[in-house]
Design an enzyme around this catalytic site. Structure first.
Site, PDB file in Angstrom:
ATOM      1  N   ARG A 111       0.883  -1.177   0.000  1.00  0.00           N
ATOM      2  CA  ARG A 111       0.000   0.000   0.000  1.00  0.00           C
ATOM      3  C   ARG A 111       0.913   1.217   0.000  1.00  0.00           C
ATOM      4  O   ARG A 111       1.720   1.401   0.902  1.00  0.00           O
ATOM      5  CB  ARG A 111      -0.901   0.021   1.224  1.00  0.00           C
ATOM      6  CG  ARG A 111      -1.454   1.410   1.503  1.00  0.00           C
ATOM      7  CD  ARG A 111      -2.544   1.451   2.519  1.00  0.00           C
ATOM      8  NE  ARG A 111      -3.751   0.851   1.994  1.00  0.00           N
ATOM      9  CZ  ARG A 111      -4.964   1.056   2.513  1.00  0.00           C
ATOM     10  NH1 ARG A 111      -5.112   1.837   3.569  1.00  0.00           N
ATOM     11  NH2 ARG A 111      -6.026   0.472   2.004  1.00  0.00           N
ATOM     12  N   GLN A 125     -10.227  -3.700  -2.887  1.00  0.00           N
ATOM     13  CA  GLN A 125     -11.468  -3.155  -2.343  1.00  0.00           C
ATOM     14  C   GLN A 125     -12.629  -3.412  -3.301  1.00  0.00           C
ATOM     15  O   GLN A 125     -13.716  -3.815  -2.890  1.00  0.00           O
ATOM     16  CB  GLN A 125     -11.306  -1.646  -2.112  1.00  0.00           C
ATOM     17  CG  GLN A 125     -12.559  -0.966  -1.607  1.00  0.00           C
ATOM     18  CD  GLN A 125     -12.912  -1.383  -0.190  1.00  0.00           C
ATOM     19  OE1 GLN A 125     -12.093  -1.297   0.697  1.00  0.00           O
ATOM     20  NE2 GLN A 125     -14.139  -1.837   0.026  1.00  0.00           N
ATOM     21  N   ASP A 155     -16.935   7.908  -1.518  1.00  0.00           N
ATOM     22  CA  ASP A 155     -15.674   7.712  -0.805  1.00  0.00           C
ATOM     23  C   ASP A 155     -15.318   9.045  -0.154  1.00  0.00           C
ATOM     24  O   ASP A 155     -15.920  10.083  -0.473  1.00  0.00           O
ATOM     25  CB  ASP A 155     -14.582   7.270  -1.805  1.00  0.00           C
ATOM     26  CG  ASP A 155     -13.260   6.931  -1.136  1.00  0.00           C
ATOM     27  OD1 ASP A 155     -13.258   6.668   0.086  1.00  0.00           O
ATOM     28  OD2 ASP A 155     -12.222   6.941  -1.829  1.00  0.00           O
ATOM     29  N   CYS A 190     -16.139   2.192   0.902  1.00  0.00           N
ATOM     30  CA  CYS A 190     -14.964   1.373   1.232  1.00  0.00           C
ATOM     31  C   CYS A 190     -14.520   1.550   2.682  1.00  0.00           C
ATOM     32  O   CYS A 190     -13.868   0.670   3.239  1.00  0.00           O
ATOM     33  CB  CYS A 190     -13.823   1.679   0.275  1.00  0.00           C
ATOM     34  SG  CYS A 190     -13.137   3.338   0.450  1.00  0.00           S
ATOM     35  N   ARG A 197     -13.580  -7.975   2.267  1.00  0.00           N
ATOM     36  CA  ARG A 197     -12.155  -7.751   1.975  1.00  0.00           C
ATOM     37  C   ARG A 197     -11.371  -9.031   2.269  1.00  0.00           C
ATOM     38  O   ARG A 197     -10.485  -9.420   1.510  1.00  0.00           O
ATOM     39  CB  ARG A 197     -11.598  -6.612   2.850  1.00  0.00           C
ATOM     40  CG  ARG A 197     -12.125  -5.233   2.540  1.00  0.00           C
ATOM     41  CD  ARG A 197     -11.712  -4.751   1.178  1.00  0.00           C
ATOM     42  NE  ARG A 197     -10.262  -4.686   1.006  1.00  0.00           N
ATOM     43  CZ  ARG A 197      -9.485  -3.697   1.452  1.00  0.00           C
ATOM     44  NH1 ARG A 197     -10.006  -2.676   2.068  1.00  0.00           N
ATOM     45  NH2 ARG A 197      -8.173  -3.707   1.223  1.00  0.00           N
TER      46      ARG A 197
HETATM   47  N1  NVA Z   1      -9.638   7.154  -1.433  1.00  0.00           N
HETATM   48  C1  NVA Z   1      -9.233   6.750  -0.107  1.00  0.00           C
HETATM   49  C2  NVA Z   1      -9.510   5.286   0.099  1.00  0.00           C
HETATM   50  C3  NVA Z   1      -9.189   4.802   1.489  1.00  0.00           C
HETATM   51  C4  NVA Z   1      -9.394   3.324   1.654  1.00  0.00           C
HETATM   52  C5  NVA Z   1      -7.764   7.054   0.093  1.00  0.00           C
HETATM   53  O1  NVA Z   1      -6.965   6.814  -0.819  1.00  0.00           O
HETATM   54  O2  NVA Z   1      -7.404   7.544   1.155  1.00  0.00           O
HETATM   55  N1   CP Z   2     -10.980   0.452   2.743  1.00  0.00           N
HETATM   56  C1   CP Z   2      -9.722   0.357   3.164  1.00  0.00           C
HETATM   57  O1   CP Z   2      -8.805   0.106   2.401  1.00  0.00           O
HETATM   58  O2   CP Z   2      -9.553   0.550   4.505  1.00  0.00           O
HETATM   59  P1   CP Z   2      -8.174   0.743   5.262  1.00  0.00           P
HETATM   60  O3   CP Z   2      -7.592   2.064   4.799  1.00  0.00           O
HETATM   61  O4   CP Z   2      -8.548   0.772   6.712  1.00  0.00           O
HETATM   62  O5   CP Z   2      -7.257  -0.388   4.930  1.00  0.00           O
END
Ligand code: NVA
Ligand code: CP
Length: 333
Positions: free
Chosen positions: A128, A158, A250, A290, A318
């Site tokens: 990530r 997701q 979102d 999400c 998930r």
């Molecule tokens: N669009 C959000 C999704 C979080 C799971 C982000 O990138 O922070």
């Molecule tokens: N939806 C999602 O990816 O949640 P987290 O940021 O908590 O992993």
């Protein structure tokens, strides 16, 4: 001595042979839903449901017994970390949480070196991070499967979970319509790819200047030709909501955009999913998000905590969706 060496050599050779992954499907990495075929998409969905059922029934499925997943996080996470760790454990493997605060990547070690070194230790890498290119480079330079756990561009795991959830609540995907209202961000992008692959119509409504990436829209349109789904990008949230079976939003402020918060809240205010906007979708539409969600901003409490919200089923999925992804790329299932 000669005997001992030849025995060791034979054993090493056997290990090498075992390591040659015999894919039933050609999925090497899971970085974008656009990269997978419709058959691979269906296979992952089916596998997710199978593993979910087996988990609920207490049937063990140690598909990744003895395998190790390295999980690099340069951004925060609740769901992604817990579901990957739990999933890996349930598949008989072992997850290693690697925060960028602790590993040398966070102090400037290159992706090239990180990919090469990690490939000598682990059987798969979940990452990530911010730059999507870093995930592509990890896959390019390393020799183990790479799974995208969110970048600034995409959030494919997701969306696999989202589509499992829609299927569970609607009994099908093909022919449904999803409305995504808000920022043209990583979620919007992966939903465009996911819906196109699933044969679902999708309408994305954003304020001017926050549209989804043009290349991603084009790719989704080209994928949609195969499945017959319809893709619309608009500035009008009401138009997007019309006849929607699934409503999604979102956060208006994604990770890394904290400095823009005040400005974004003003710009996105007409894109809030509230009772009035939700009423423009079908009477039996469901609401997905999400998470993490910010009540009072992108969605009001009555909707996200209301009877048509399925956000916690979605969060649970998930686990099952990612177990399917891991089993496919790391176990060749
Ligand atoms: N669009 C959000 C999704 C979080 C799971 C982000 O990138 O922070
Ligand atoms: N939806 C999602 O990816 O949640 P987290 O940021 O908590 O992993």
């Amino acid at each position: 001595l000669k005997y001992i060496f030849s025995d060791i050599y034979k054993r090493l050779n056997n290990t090498k042979k075992k390591k040659e992954r015999k894919f039933k499907m050609s999925l090497e990495h899971f970085i974008s839903i656009h990269d997978i075929t419709t058959d691979e998409f269906k296979h992952l969905m089916d596998l997710g449901f199978r593993l979910k059922k087996e988990t609920k029934m207490g049937i063990p499925h140690p598909i990744l017994k003895g395998k190790v997943l390295g999980m690099i996080f340069t951004k925060s996470s609740t769901r992604t970390r817990i579901s990957f760790e739990t999933g890996m454990y349930q598949l008989g493997g072992y997850p290693i949480f690697l925060s960028s605060h602790d590993i040398q990547l966070g102090r400037g070690e290159s992706i090239y070196d990180t990919a090469n070194v990690m490939s000598r230790f682990v059987d798969g890498i979940m990452i990530r991070t911010y730059a999507h290119q870093d995930v592509l480079d990890l896959a390019k330079y390393g020799s183990v499967p790479v799974i995208n756990g969110l970048t600034d561009l995409l959030h494919p795991c997701q969306v696999m979970a989202d589509l499992m959830t829609v299927y569970e609540h609607k009994g099908r995907l093909e022919g449904l319509k999803l409305a995504y209202i808000g920022d043209g961000n990583n979620m919007a992008h992966s939903l465009l790819y996911g819906c196109a692959k699933a044969g679902m119509d999708i309408s994305v409504a954003t304020p001017k200047g926050y549209e989804p990436d043009g290349e991603i829209v084009q790719n989704a349109v080209s994928d949609a030709k195969e499945t017959g789904s319809n893709i619309v990008v608009t500035y009008d949230p009401e138009e997007a909501m019309k006849d929607a079976d699934v409503v999604c939003t979102d956060t208006w402020v994604s990770m890394g955009q904290e400095a823009e918060k005040a400005e974004r809240i003003k710009i996105f205010k007409d894109y809030q999913i509230n009772g009035e906007l939700f009423s423009k979708s079908k009477d039996d539409s469901i609401f997905i998000h999400c998470l993490p969600a910010y009540r009072g901003y992108e969605v009001t409490e009555d909707i996200i905590d209301g009877p048509r919200s399925v956000i916690f089923d979605e969060a649970e999925n998930r686990l099952h969706a990612q177990k399917a992804v891991m089993a496919a790329v790391m176990g060749g299932i």
